[in-house]
Motif scaffolding. Structure first.
Motif, PDB file in Angstrom:
ATOM      1  N   GLY A 157       8.262  36.077  55.727  1.00 10.18           N
ATOM      2  CA  GLY A 157       8.774  34.716  55.652  1.00 10.18           C
ATOM      3  C   GLY A 157       9.813  34.335  56.678  1.00 10.18           C
ATOM      4  N   ALA A 158      10.183  35.240  57.578  1.00 12.17           N
ATOM      5  CA  ALA A 158      11.168  34.906  58.610  1.00 12.17           C
ATOM      6  C   ALA A 158      10.526  34.009  59.666  1.00 12.17           C
ATOM      7  CB  ALA A 158      11.705  36.184  59.264  1.00 12.17           C
ATOM      8  N   PRO A 159      11.105  32.815  59.921  1.00 14.18           N
ATOM      9  CA  PRO A 159      10.509  31.888  60.878  1.00 14.18           C
ATOM     10  C   PRO A 159      10.769  32.290  62.330  1.00 14.18           C
ATOM     11  CG  PRO A 159      12.516  30.970  59.988  1.00 14.18           C
ATOM     12  CD  PRO A 159      12.300  32.284  59.283  1.00 14.18           C
ATOM     13  N   PHE A 160       9.868  31.880  63.217  1.00 11.87           N
ATOM     14  CA  PHE A 160      10.062  32.050  64.653  1.00 11.87           C
ATOM     15  C   PHE A 160       9.331  30.923  65.387  1.00 11.87           C
ATOM     16  CE2 PHE A 160       6.393  34.668  63.467  1.00 11.87           C
ATOM     17  CZ  PHE A 160       5.428  34.321  64.404  1.00 11.87           C
ATOM     18  N   ASP A 161       9.949  30.427  66.478  1.00  7.53           N
ATOM     19  CA  ASP A 161       9.305  29.414  67.317  1.00  7.53           C
ATOM     20  C   ASP A 161       8.171  30.079  68.079  1.00  7.53           C
ATOM     21  OD1 ASP A 161      11.076  27.403  66.582  1.00  7.53           O
ATOM     22  OD2 ASP A 161      12.481  27.896  68.198  1.00  7.53           O
ATOM     23  N   ALA A 162       7.042  29.373  68.190  1.00  7.44           N
ATOM     24  CA  ALA A 162       5.893  29.987  68.842  1.00  7.44           C
ATOM     25  C   ALA A 162       5.039  28.972  69.572  1.00  7.44           C
ATOM     26  CB  ALA A 162       5.040  30.703  67.795  1.00  7.44           C
ATOM     27  N   ARG A 163       4.350  29.469  70.560  1.00  3.51           N
ATOM     28  CA  ARG A 163       3.260  28.735  71.204  1.00  3.51           C
ATOM     29  C   ARG A 163       2.055  29.654  71.150  1.00  3.51           C
ATOM     30  NH1 ARG A 163       3.292  26.820  77.324  1.00  3.51           N
ATOM     31  NH2 ARG A 163       3.250  29.064  77.604  1.00  3.51           N
ATOM     32  N   ARG A 164       1.016  29.166  70.499  1.00  4.67           N
ATOM     33  CA  ARG A 164      -0.208  29.944  70.339  1.00  4.67           C
ATOM     34  C   ARG A 164      -1.231  29.483  71.356  1.00  4.67           C
ATOM     35  NH1 ARG A 164      -4.451  27.663  69.724  1.00  4.67           N
ATOM     36  NH2 ARG A 164      -3.841  26.394  67.966  1.00  4.67           N
ATOM     37  N   THR A 165      -1.853  30.425  72.028  1.00  5.61           N
ATOM     38  CA  THR A 165      -2.943  30.132  72.942  1.00  5.61           C
ATOM     39  C   THR A 165      -4.195  30.782  72.384  1.00  5.61           C
ATOM     40  OG1 THR A 165      -1.429  30.131  74.822  1.00  5.61           O
ATOM     41  CG2 THR A 165      -3.760  30.382  75.321  1.00  5.61           C
ATOM     42  N   MET A 166      -5.279  30.029  72.393  1.00  6.27           N
ATOM     43  CA  MET A 166      -6.570  30.514  71.886  1.00  6.27           C
ATOM     44  C   MET A 166      -7.556  30.440  73.048  1.00  6.27           C
ATOM     45  SD  MET A 166      -8.724  28.787  68.794  1.00  6.27           S
ATOM     46  CE  MET A 166     -10.157  29.550  68.074  1.00  6.27           C
ATOM     47  N   ALA A 167      -8.125  31.582  73.422  1.00  9.24           N
ATOM     48  CA  ALA A 167      -9.093  31.633  74.515  1.00  9.24           C
ATOM     49  C   ALA A 167     -10.397  32.235  73.989  1.00  9.24           C
ATOM     50  CB  ALA A 167      -8.557  32.465  75.668  1.00  9.24           C
ATOM     51  N   VAL A 168     -11.486  31.544  74.258  1.00 10.23           N
ATOM     52  CA  VAL A 168     -12.793  31.955  73.768  1.00 10.23           C
ATOM     53  C   VAL A 168     -13.661  32.343  74.964  1.00 10.23           C
ATOM     54  CG1 VAL A 168     -14.835  31.228  72.456  1.00 10.23           C
ATOM     55  CG2 VAL A 168     -12.566  30.304  71.866  1.00 10.23           C
ATOM     56  N   PRO A 169     -14.169  33.572  74.993  1.00 14.96           N
ATOM     57  CA  PRO A 169     -15.041  33.942  76.105  1.00 14.96           C
ATOM     58  C   PRO A 169     -16.361  33.173  76.035  1.00 14.96           C
ATOM     59  CG  PRO A 169     -15.014  35.684  74.471  1.00 14.96           C
ATOM     60  CD  PRO A 169     -14.020  34.651  74.026  1.00 14.96           C
ATOM     61  N   VAL A 170     -16.959  32.972  77.192  1.00 12.73           N
ATOM     62  CA  VAL A 170     -18.239  32.274  77.245  1.00 12.73           C
ATOM     63  C   VAL A 170     -19.302  33.274  77.662  1.00 12.73           C
ATOM     64  CG1 VAL A 170     -19.545  30.403  78.335  1.00 12.73           C
ATOM     65  CG2 VAL A 170     -17.109  30.105  77.833  1.00 12.73           C
ATOM     66  N   GLY A 171     -20.331  33.384  76.836  1.00  8.79           N
ATOM     67  CA  GLY A 171     -21.454  34.263  77.128  1.00  8.79           C
ATOM     68  C   GLY A 171     -22.645  33.459  77.608  1.00  8.79           C
ATOM     69  N   PRO A 172     -23.779  34.102  77.741  1.00 10.81           N
ATOM     70  CA  PRO A 172     -24.959  33.397  78.253  1.00 10.81           C
ATOM     71  C   PRO A 172     -25.441  32.267  77.344  1.00 10.81           C
ATOM     72  CG  PRO A 172     -25.520  35.639  77.577  1.00 10.81           C
ATOM     73  CD  PRO A 172     -24.038  35.498  77.465  1.00 10.81           C
ATOM     74  N   PHE A 173     -25.038  32.283  76.064  1.00 10.74           N
ATOM     75  CA  PHE A 173     -25.474  31.256  75.125  1.00 10.74           C
ATOM     76  C   PHE A 173     -24.337  30.325  74.706  1.00 10.74           C
ATOM     77  CE2 PHE A 173     -28.189  35.008  74.511  1.00 10.74           C
ATOM     78  CZ  PHE A 173     -29.381  34.470  74.971  1.00 10.74           C
ATOM     79  N   GLY A 174     -23.247  30.331  75.456  1.00  9.36           N
ATOM     80  CA  GLY A 174     -22.122  29.459  75.151  1.00  9.36           C
ATOM     81  C   GLY A 174     -20.920  30.240  74.654  1.00  9.36           C
ATOM     82  N   PRO A 175     -19.965  29.553  74.007  1.00 10.68           N
ATOM     83  CA  PRO A 175     -18.755  30.225  73.520  1.00 10.68           C
ATOM     84  C   PRO A 175     -19.106  31.351  72.542  1.00 10.68           C
ATOM     85  CG  PRO A 175     -18.513  27.839  73.402  1.00 10.68           C
ATOM     86  CD  PRO A 175     -19.954  28.117  73.732  1.00 10.68           C
ATOM     87  N   ASP A 176     -18.397  32.485  72.694  1.00 10.48           N
ATOM     88  CA  ASP A 176     -18.606  33.646  71.822  1.00 10.48           C
ATOM     89  C   ASP A 176     -17.420  33.742  70.860  1.00 10.48           C
ATOM     90  OD1 ASP A 176     -19.092  36.044  70.555  1.00 10.48           O
ATOM     91  OD2 ASP A 176     -19.203  37.236  72.388  1.00 10.48           O
ATOM     92  N   TYR A 177     -17.583  33.164  69.680  1.00  6.79           N
ATOM     93  CA  TYR A 177     -16.484  33.112  68.726  1.00  6.79           C
ATOM     94  C   TYR A 177     -16.285  34.432  67.979  1.00  6.79           C
ATOM     95  CZ  TYR A 177     -16.344  28.212  69.837  1.00  6.79           C
ATOM     96  OH  TYR A 177     -16.220  27.032  70.516  1.00  6.79           O
ATOM     97  N   ARG A 178     -16.998  35.470  68.371  1.00 10.86           N
ATOM     98  CA  ARG A 178     -16.775  36.802  67.782  1.00 10.86           C
ATOM     99  C   ARG A 178     -15.673  37.544  68.527  1.00 10.86           C
ATOM    100  NH1 ARG A 178     -22.049  39.415  69.038  1.00 10.86           N
ATOM    101  NH2 ARG A 178     -21.683  38.087  70.829  1.00 10.86           N
ATOM    102  N   ARG A 179     -15.251  37.052  69.688  1.00  4.36           N
ATOM    103  CA  ARG A 179     -14.294  37.766  70.540  1.00  4.36           C
ATOM    104  C   ARG A 179     -13.151  36.867  70.991  1.00  4.36           C
ATOM    105  NH1 ARG A 179     -16.239  43.046  72.294  1.00  4.36           N
ATOM    106  NH2 ARG A 179     -14.099  42.968  72.961  1.00  4.36           N
ATOM    107  N   VAL A 180     -12.622  36.045  70.105  1.00  4.46           N
ATOM    108  CA  VAL A 180     -11.560  35.101  70.426  1.00  4.46           C
ATOM    109  C   VAL A 180     -10.243  35.863  70.655  1.00  4.46           C
ATOM    110  CG1 VAL A 180     -10.197  33.159  69.544  1.00  4.46           C
ATOM    111  CG2 VAL A 180     -12.675  33.271  69.106  1.00  4.46           C
ATOM    112  N   VAL A 181      -9.536  35.490  71.701  1.00  5.96           N
ATOM    113  CA  VAL A 181      -8.243  36.121  71.989  1.00  5.96           C
ATOM    114  C   VAL A 181      -7.137  35.111  71.720  1.00  5.96           C
ATOM    115  CG1 VAL A 181      -6.792  37.181  73.767  1.00  5.96           C
ATOM    116  CG2 VAL A 181      -9.247  37.690  73.687  1.00  5.96           C
ATOM    117  N   ILE A 182      -6.228  35.504  70.839  1.00  5.42           N
ATOM    118  CA  ILE A 182      -5.072  34.690  70.476  1.00  5.42           C
ATOM    119  C   ILE A 182      -3.825  35.362  71.052  1.00  5.42           C
ATOM    120  CG2 ILE A 182      -3.658  33.862  68.538  1.00  5.42           C
ATOM    121  CD1 ILE A 182      -6.402  32.555  68.510  1.00  5.42           C
ATOM    122  N   THR A 183      -3.002  34.583  71.752  1.00  9.27           N
ATOM    123  CA  THR A 183      -1.708  35.106  72.187  1.00  9.27           C
ATOM    124  C   THR A 183      -0.621  34.235  71.577  1.00  9.27           C
ATOM    125  OG1 THR A 183      -1.721  33.807  74.214  1.00  9.27           O
ATOM    126  CG2 THR A 183      -2.560  36.062  74.358  1.00  9.27           C
TER     127      THR A 183
END
Length: 185
Positions: A157-183
């Motif tokens: 429950g301790a709060p912290f300021d954050a900026r989340r980045t979500m990057a989705v790799p693109v495979g031959p059939f479009g975005p691959d939502y099985r390998r999403v990278v969150i920073t």
């Protein structure tokens, strides 16, 4: 060149020797294996050594659920989950952590049981709701990148300021939502 030399040696071949058809097939398999595993090892080393909290997640259950919602006539996922904490937590609980680096474990205060497997919806604090909705909207609209600033919270429950980045790799059939990278910064 080391990979080629190793593959030739394993097959008892040399540069000047013509391989048989079977040896050629084995040679190509060994080279493919070598390069795949060197890329995997390189990614794992960079992922684990990064000082930036990084999480690899699988959103495939979310994608499946979205197909059902579209079939039911839902056209705006943000409006559909806004104000419905139970539904938002249900979606969050279908996102699976594939890998979590040590920096993410430290900032979020994860325990071993939370590192891999489905996300515990308890981490959806009121200040982070917008970030979770943004992640769902990113997938809903087939996007491959989003950023969101919010106030996160550790499992305790301790709060912290954050900026989340979500990057989705693109495979031959479009975005691959099985390998999403969150920073998280």
């Amino acid at each position: 060149m080391d990979a080629i030399d190793r593959a030739l040696s394993m097959l008892g071949l040399s540069i000047g020797q013509a391989p048989t058809r079977d040896q050629w097939g084995e040679f190509l398999s060994l080279i493919a294996y070598e390069y795949h595993h060197s890329d995997t090892a390189r990614f794992e080393t960079l992922f684990n050594a990064s000082p930036i909290p990084t999480i690899e997640q699988d959103y495939s259950a979310v994608v499946d659920r979205f197909a059902e919602l579209r079939a039911a006539g839902i056209t705006d996922i943000g409006a559909h989950v806004a104000g419905n904490d139970a539904l938002l937590r249900e979606f969050v609980g279908t996102i699976r952590n594939v890998a979590v680096n040590p920096a993410a474990v430290a900032i979020i205060g994860l325990t071993e049981e939370h590192v891999e497997g489905y996300i515990d919806p308890v981490i959806v604090n009121d200040e982070a709701v917008g970030s979770w909705i943004d992640q769902l909207e990113t997938v809903w609209h087939g996007r491959t990148f989003s950023e969101f600033e919010y106030i996160g919270a550790t499992l305790h429950g301790a709060p912290f300021d954050a900026r989340r980045t979500m990057a989705v790799p693109v495979g031959p059939f479009g975005p691959d939502y099985r390998r999403v990278v969150i920073t998280i910064e």
